[in-house]
Motif scaffolding. Sequence first.
Motif, mmCIF file in Angstrom:
data_model
loop_
_atom_site.group_PDB
_atom_site.id
_atom_site.type_symbol
_atom_site.label_atom_id
_atom_site.label_comp_id
_atom_site.label_asym_id
_atom_site.label_seq_id
_atom_site.Cartn_x
_atom_site.Cartn_y
_atom_site.Cartn_z
ATOM 1 N N LEU A 171 0.827 -1.209 0.000
ATOM 2 C CA LEU A 171 0.000 0.000 0.000
ATOM 3 C C LEU A 171 0.862 1.260 0.000
ATOM 4 O O LEU A 171 0.538 2.243 -0.680
ATOM 5 N N LEU A 172 1.958 1.222 0.754
ATOM 6 C CA LEU A 172 2.857 2.374 0.785
ATOM 7 C C LEU A 172 3.472 2.614 -0.592
ATOM 8 O O LEU A 172 3.536 3.753 -1.063
ATOM 9 N N MET A 173 3.907 1.551 -1.248
ATOM 10 C CA MET A 173 4.471 1.689 -2.586
ATOM 11 C C MET A 173 3.417 2.157 -3.584
ATOM 12 O O MET A 173 3.704 2.989 -4.457
ATOM 13 N N TRP A 175 -4.524 4.434 1.161
ATOM 14 C CA TRP A 175 -3.398 3.504 1.095
ATOM 15 C C TRP A 175 -2.295 3.938 2.048
ATOM 16 O O TRP A 175 -1.741 3.126 2.780
ATOM 17 N N PHE A 176 -1.985 5.238 2.025
ATOM 18 C CA PHE A 176 -0.906 5.750 2.873
ATOM 19 C C PHE A 176 -1.270 5.624 4.343
ATOM 20 O O PHE A 176 -0.449 5.203 5.165
ATOM 21 N N ILE A 201 1.006 3.388 7.148
ATOM 22 C CA ILE A 201 1.792 3.916 8.262
ATOM 23 C C ILE A 201 1.373 3.337 9.606
ATOM 24 O O ILE A 201 2.052 3.551 10.606
ATOM 25 N N LYS A 202 0.280 2.574 9.634
ATOM 26 C CA LYS A 202 -0.119 1.921 10.887
ATOM 27 C C LYS A 202 0.849 0.806 11.266
ATOM 28 O O LYS A 202 1.021 0.502 12.443
ATOM 29 N N LYS A 203 1.510 0.196 10.245
ATOM 30 C CA LYS A 203 2.352 -0.964 10.514
ATOM 31 C C LYS A 203 3.784 -0.816 10.015
ATOM 32 O O LYS A 203 4.673 -1.521 10.480
ATOM 33 N N VAL A 204 4.008 0.075 9.056
ATOM 34 C CA VAL A 204 5.351 0.229 8.493
ATOM 35 C C VAL A 204 6.171 1.174 9.365
ATOM 36 O O VAL A 204 5.673 2.240 9.765
ATOM 37 N N PRO A 205 7.421 0.830 9.715
ATOM 38 C CA PRO A 205 8.281 1.744 10.486
ATOM 39 C C PRO A 205 8.389 3.093 9.792
ATOM 40 O O PRO A 205 8.526 3.162 8.560
ATOM 41 N N PHE A 206 8.363 4.169 10.599
ATOM 42 C CA PHE A 206 8.247 5.482 9.984
ATOM 43 C C PHE A 206 9.501 5.892 9.214
ATOM 44 O O PHE A 206 9.435 6.712 8.311
ATOM 45 N N ALA A 227 9.335 7.405 5.506
ATOM 46 C CA ALA A 227 10.017 8.619 5.050
ATOM 47 C C ALA A 227 10.771 8.377 3.755
ATOM 48 O O ALA A 227 10.716 9.184 2.819
ATOM 49 N N ILE A 228 11.483 7.253 3.679
ATOM 50 C CA ILE A 228 12.284 6.961 2.492
ATOM 51 C C ILE A 228 11.397 6.657 1.291
ATOM 52 O O ILE A 228 11.546 7.245 0.214
ATOM 53 N N VAL A 229 10.459 5.733 1.464
ATOM 54 C CA VAL A 229 9.602 5.321 0.343
ATOM 55 C C VAL A 229 8.691 6.468 -0.082
ATOM 56 O O VAL A 229 8.486 6.715 -1.279
ATOM 57 N N GLY A 230 8.130 7.194 0.893
ATOM 58 C CA GLY A 230 7.245 8.301 0.567
ATOM 59 C C GLY A 230 7.932 9.374 -0.257
ATOM 60 O O GLY A 230 7.350 9.932 -1.191
#
Length: 299
Positions: A5-7, A226-227, A231-236, A240-243
Amino acid sequence: MSYVLLMLASLAWSFVGVLVKTASTMVDSAVISFARFFFGVVCLVLYLYIRDGKVQIRLGMKWIWIGAAGKAINYIFENLALKIGYSYGNILVQPVQTVVLLLAAGWLFKERVSPRGWMAAALCVVGVLVVGWNGTPLDELAEGSGLTTLLFTLSGIGAAVHVLSQRMLLTTMDNGNMNLSIFLVSTILVSAPLPVYSQGFIGPVSVWAWGALILLGIITGLSFFWFAEAIKKVPFAIVAIVGNSMVFFAVLWAYLFFRDPITVYIIGGTLIFVAGFLLLNFPLRRRNAAVASPSRPSQ
């Protein structure tokens, strides 16, 4: 799934410039602004109805209208600048948004901004100036890229106002219905001047242009979900990097699809303001994310 979802959100944001450029072959920037909101609202209504079995629209709140005005300004100036400039130009919106949000944190909300925060803001400003300059002689700058940089700056200010409204509203509304209410008002705001200022269809009708308009609406409607889920589960630090990787993808798509020239100034300026984002975000605490939210472009 959270990483996917982040990607998806980051990739969706990176395609905005290419999609706006594609849609602009058929319609003018005013119609593009309207379509981004209109199809976004349709997408959100369908999503929320499937998820909750109902939708809740609230139009009587001050910050709904402030956020809608900010988002309308964001899209109006971004689409206009993309039409006359390069398709990667909207990478400037995010650093401008970051600087405005840091200023708002310090001046409006009386929150302490650390020296690292101000240094990050300075890097963002320098990066924007380098990209906007792009090695152009000063006499040509005011006639060409200087104008697009100004438009993207105004777009970034509008995006920051929208993020501020989200901060004020999330205590009383859920994210989905809040964005639906804001985007519905934004649709009304950008549609009002269409009969007077819009030229409507300015080029040949094509499947690609229609597809671009619809995809822009889907990005407006769903990328925030999606974002938010990611961010509920992905380390911040990863967020920061992927976003922020969207700016590199945006430059890559611009070259691959339109052969937009990528100079050393574009690369250098992009690296500078991404360094500013990472400086601000890496040891990021979640309480600061609500203020600056630099890894969350307002697309």
